[in-house]
Design a protein around this motif. Sequence first.
Motif, PDB file in Angstrom:
ATOM      1  N   GLU A 122      -4.886  -5.261  -9.627  1.00  0.00           N
ATOM      2  CA  GLU A 122      -4.582  -4.316  -8.551  1.00  0.00           C
ATOM      3  C   GLU A 122      -4.570  -2.946  -9.040  1.00  0.00           C
ATOM      4  O   GLU A 122      -4.999  -2.150  -8.233  1.00  0.00           O
ATOM      5  N   ASN A 123      -4.519  -2.369 -10.291  1.00  0.00           N
ATOM      6  CA  ASN A 123      -4.473  -0.993 -10.657  1.00  0.00           C
ATOM      7  C   ASN A 123      -6.187  -0.477 -10.536  1.00  0.00           C
ATOM      8  O   ASN A 123      -6.193   0.388  -9.966  1.00  0.00           O
ATOM      9  N   PHE A 124      -6.957  -1.445 -11.075  1.00  0.00           N
ATOM     10  CA  PHE A 124      -8.313  -0.946 -10.870  1.00  0.00           C
ATOM     11  C   PHE A 124      -8.777  -0.742  -9.678  1.00  0.00           C
ATOM     12  O   PHE A 124      -9.542   0.155  -8.990  1.00  0.00           O
ATOM     13  N   ILE A 125      -8.179  -1.816  -8.450  1.00  0.00           N
ATOM     14  CA  ILE A 125      -8.759  -1.811  -7.226  1.00  0.00           C
ATOM     15  C   ILE A 125      -8.055  -0.648  -6.610  1.00  0.00           C
ATOM     16  O   ILE A 125      -8.905   0.177  -5.427  1.00  0.00           O
ATOM     17  N   LYS A 126      -6.977  -0.301  -6.869  1.00  0.00           N
ATOM     18  CA  LYS A 126      -6.256   0.797  -6.094  1.00  0.00           C
ATOM     19  C   LYS A 126      -6.947   2.276  -6.599  1.00  0.00           C
ATOM     20  O   LYS A 126      -7.221   3.041  -5.669  1.00  0.00           O
ATOM     21  N   GLU A 127      -7.258   2.346  -7.810  1.00  0.00           N
ATOM     22  CA  GLU A 127      -8.165   3.457  -8.240  1.00  0.00           C
ATOM     23  C   GLU A 127      -9.366   3.426  -7.679  1.00  0.00           C
ATOM     24  O   GLU A 127      -9.850   4.731  -7.510  1.00  0.00           O
ATOM     25  N   LEU A 128     -10.088   2.518  -7.545  1.00  0.00           N
ATOM     26  CA  LEU A 128     -11.351   2.592  -7.158  1.00  0.00           C
ATOM     27  C   LEU A 128     -11.594   2.830  -5.584  1.00  0.00           C
ATOM     28  O   LEU A 128     -12.186   3.743  -5.373  1.00  0.00           O
ATOM     29  N   PHE A 129     -10.598   2.292  -4.799  1.00  0.00           N
ATOM     30  CA  PHE A 129     -10.623   2.763  -3.392  1.00  0.00           C
ATOM     31  C   PHE A 129     -10.168   4.172  -3.249  1.00  0.00           C
ATOM     32  O   PHE A 129     -10.771   4.666  -2.020  1.00  0.00           O
ATOM     33  N   LEU A 130      -9.376   4.603  -3.921  1.00  0.00           N
ATOM     34  CA  LEU A 130      -8.713   5.924  -3.770  1.00  0.00           C
ATOM     35  C   LEU A 130      -9.948   7.085  -3.938  1.00  0.00           C
ATOM     36  O   LEU A 130     -10.227   8.101  -3.329  1.00  0.00           O
ATOM     37  N   ALA A 131     -10.507   6.528  -5.274  1.00  0.00           N
ATOM     38  CA  ALA A 131     -11.913   7.572  -5.676  1.00  0.00           C
ATOM     39  C   ALA A 131     -12.965   7.377  -4.691  1.00  0.00           C
ATOM     40  O   ALA A 131     -13.670   8.283  -4.384  1.00  0.00           O
ATOM     41  N   LEU A 132     -13.336   6.149  -4.061  1.00  0.00           N
ATOM     42  CA  LEU A 132     -14.129   6.115  -3.007  1.00  0.00           C
ATOM     43  C   LEU A 132     -13.877   6.809  -1.735  1.00  0.00           C
ATOM     44  O   LEU A 132     -14.863   7.114  -1.216  1.00  0.00           O
ATOM     45  N   THR A 171      -5.463 -13.993  -2.157  1.00  0.00           N
ATOM     46  CA  THR A 171      -4.756 -13.145  -1.016  1.00  0.00           C
ATOM     47  C   THR A 171      -4.181 -11.993  -1.365  1.00  0.00           C
ATOM     48  O   THR A 171      -4.112 -10.963  -0.615  1.00  0.00           O
ATOM     49  N   GLU A 172      -3.481 -11.903  -2.519  1.00  0.00           N
ATOM     50  CA  GLU A 172      -2.974 -10.878  -2.996  1.00  0.00           C
ATOM     51  C   GLU A 172      -3.974  -9.915  -3.296  1.00  0.00           C
ATOM     52  O   GLU A 172      -3.614  -8.668  -3.062  1.00  0.00           O
ATOM     53  N   ILE A 173      -4.765 -10.179  -4.230  1.00  0.00           N
ATOM     54  CA  ILE A 173      -6.053  -9.219  -4.247  1.00  0.00           C
ATOM     55  C   ILE A 173      -6.561  -8.615  -3.186  1.00  0.00           C
ATOM     56  O   ILE A 173      -6.741  -7.394  -2.958  1.00  0.00           O
ATOM     57  N   CYS A 174      -6.995  -9.367  -2.270  1.00  0.00           N
ATOM     58  CA  CYS A 174      -7.474  -8.811  -0.942  1.00  0.00           C
ATOM     59  C   CYS A 174      -6.589  -7.722  -0.152  1.00  0.00           C
ATOM     60  O   CYS A 174      -6.950  -7.046   0.405  1.00  0.00           O
ATOM     61  N   THR A 175      -5.252  -8.220  -0.308  1.00  0.00           N
ATOM     62  CA  THR A 175      -4.157  -7.491   0.248  1.00  0.00           C
ATOM     63  C   THR A 175      -4.028  -6.105  -0.363  1.00  0.00           C
ATOM     64  O   THR A 175      -3.996  -4.859   0.539  1.00  0.00           O
ATOM     65  N   VAL A 176      -4.371  -6.041  -1.590  1.00  0.00           N
ATOM     66  CA  VAL A 176      -4.148  -4.677  -2.262  1.00  0.00           C
ATOM     67  C   VAL A 176      -5.291  -3.982  -2.023  1.00  0.00           C
ATOM     68  O   VAL A 176      -5.402  -2.902  -1.745  1.00  0.00           O
ATOM     69  N   ALA A 177      -6.749  -4.660  -1.901  1.00  0.00           N
ATOM     70  CA  ALA A 177      -7.825  -3.797  -1.420  1.00  0.00           C
ATOM     71  C   ALA A 177      -7.491  -3.212   0.120  1.00  0.00           C
ATOM     72  O   ALA A 177      -8.188  -2.394   0.202  1.00  0.00           O
ATOM     73  N   VAL A 178      -7.130  -4.060   0.645  1.00  0.00           N
ATOM     74  CA  VAL A 178      -6.921  -3.563   2.226  1.00  0.00           C
ATOM     75  C   VAL A 178      -5.970  -2.346   2.334  1.00  0.00           C
ATOM     76  O   VAL A 178      -6.339  -1.222   2.878  1.00  0.00           O
ATOM     77  N   LYS A 179      -4.973  -2.569   1.648  1.00  0.00           N
ATOM     78  CA  LYS A 179      -4.075  -1.384   1.610  1.00  0.00           C
ATOM     79  C   LYS A 179      -4.325  -0.257   0.934  1.00  0.00           C
ATOM     80  O   LYS A 179      -3.788   0.880   1.243  1.00  0.00           O
TER      81      LYS A 179
END
Length: 359
Positions: free
Chosen positions: A193-203, A225-233
């Motif tokens: 979760e943390n890396f995905i959030k940080e990555l998409f914010l930076a991109l 599903t949880e990981i993909c939900t985090v990515a979409v959000k």
Amino acid sequence: MNYDNLKKIFFKMDPENAHDLAITGLRVANLFPSLLSICGKDLVVNNQSLNQNLLGLNFPNPVGLAGGFDKNGVVLKSLQNLGFGHIEYGTVTPKPQDGNEKPRLFRLVKNESIQNSMGFNNLGLKAVKANVSKFYPLNVPLIANIGKNKTTPNDDALSDYITLAKELDGVCDMFLVNVSSPNTPNLRALQEENFIKELFLALKETTKKPVAFKISPDFSYDEATEICTVAVKSGAKMLIINNTSVDYSLSPNIKEHKGGISGKLITHKSRELFKAISSELYGKAVLVSCGGIDSAEEAYTRIKLGANLVQIYTSFIFKGPTIARDINKELSKLLKADGFENIAQAVGVDITVKAKSDS
């Protein structure tokens, strides 16, 4: 010479040498626009029933080529003329890297599957960017598949993805962040979760292009599903479900317990994972199903489960250069038989029908 005869020759060769020979042949074809035009007339299916506008991009048909075939962006024009509706190049890393030790590519012929532990072998950002700039833009959406170098610690991985997004922004229509390959040590640990959030914010601050997220097939349905939900959000506009699998229980023919499996061995696994994720995230992002798709019937099943698009790779190897055309032609017939004027009407129909019956 038909492909069955050509395949007999290719399949007598070492798999990686055969791949290199195929790339060489397609590079030669790049040099002859008239030849590509002839191929395009035979292999490109122009049927409005298959056309979709997604994320501001025109996808002439739903059948795309997954990353890994043209790692260095050298045969994009030839691939376009084989009838694919979108194409991924890469995975690209900032620095060139040789990948893992050979042998690292194996055919599981009886299973129509492949096992690979390539390890992001590519010429690196500078060279790939120069290659792709010779072809971009194409007539179909082009996706840059980006990943971190093997030598980059996970704590510094973000900088690799930002560098790649900045530099490749002008030679792609979309990005795919690859954190789900099993062939780079500890890469899959970034699917949290943390890396995905940080990555998409930076991109989001780096590029205006849509960014896709690709998931491993080896999570439980709830975890995936949880990981993909985090990515979409966090900003992912597209989900690609899924990468190769390290579930070695799928076949007794596994060569070694290394690398990822693709092809028919993961058809059921990929379909069921897609079904689980789509049931939760359908309509919240563009969904792409990948894994063991080798026919119009299987592609149509995934579409009705919520896939806007599908991707193939291993079936391209086993069934040859007409596969995109063959799937697209049959798909148009399946749509017509079900009374759909456009593929968009079929996307997710099995989900919406089930939802109505459950209510």
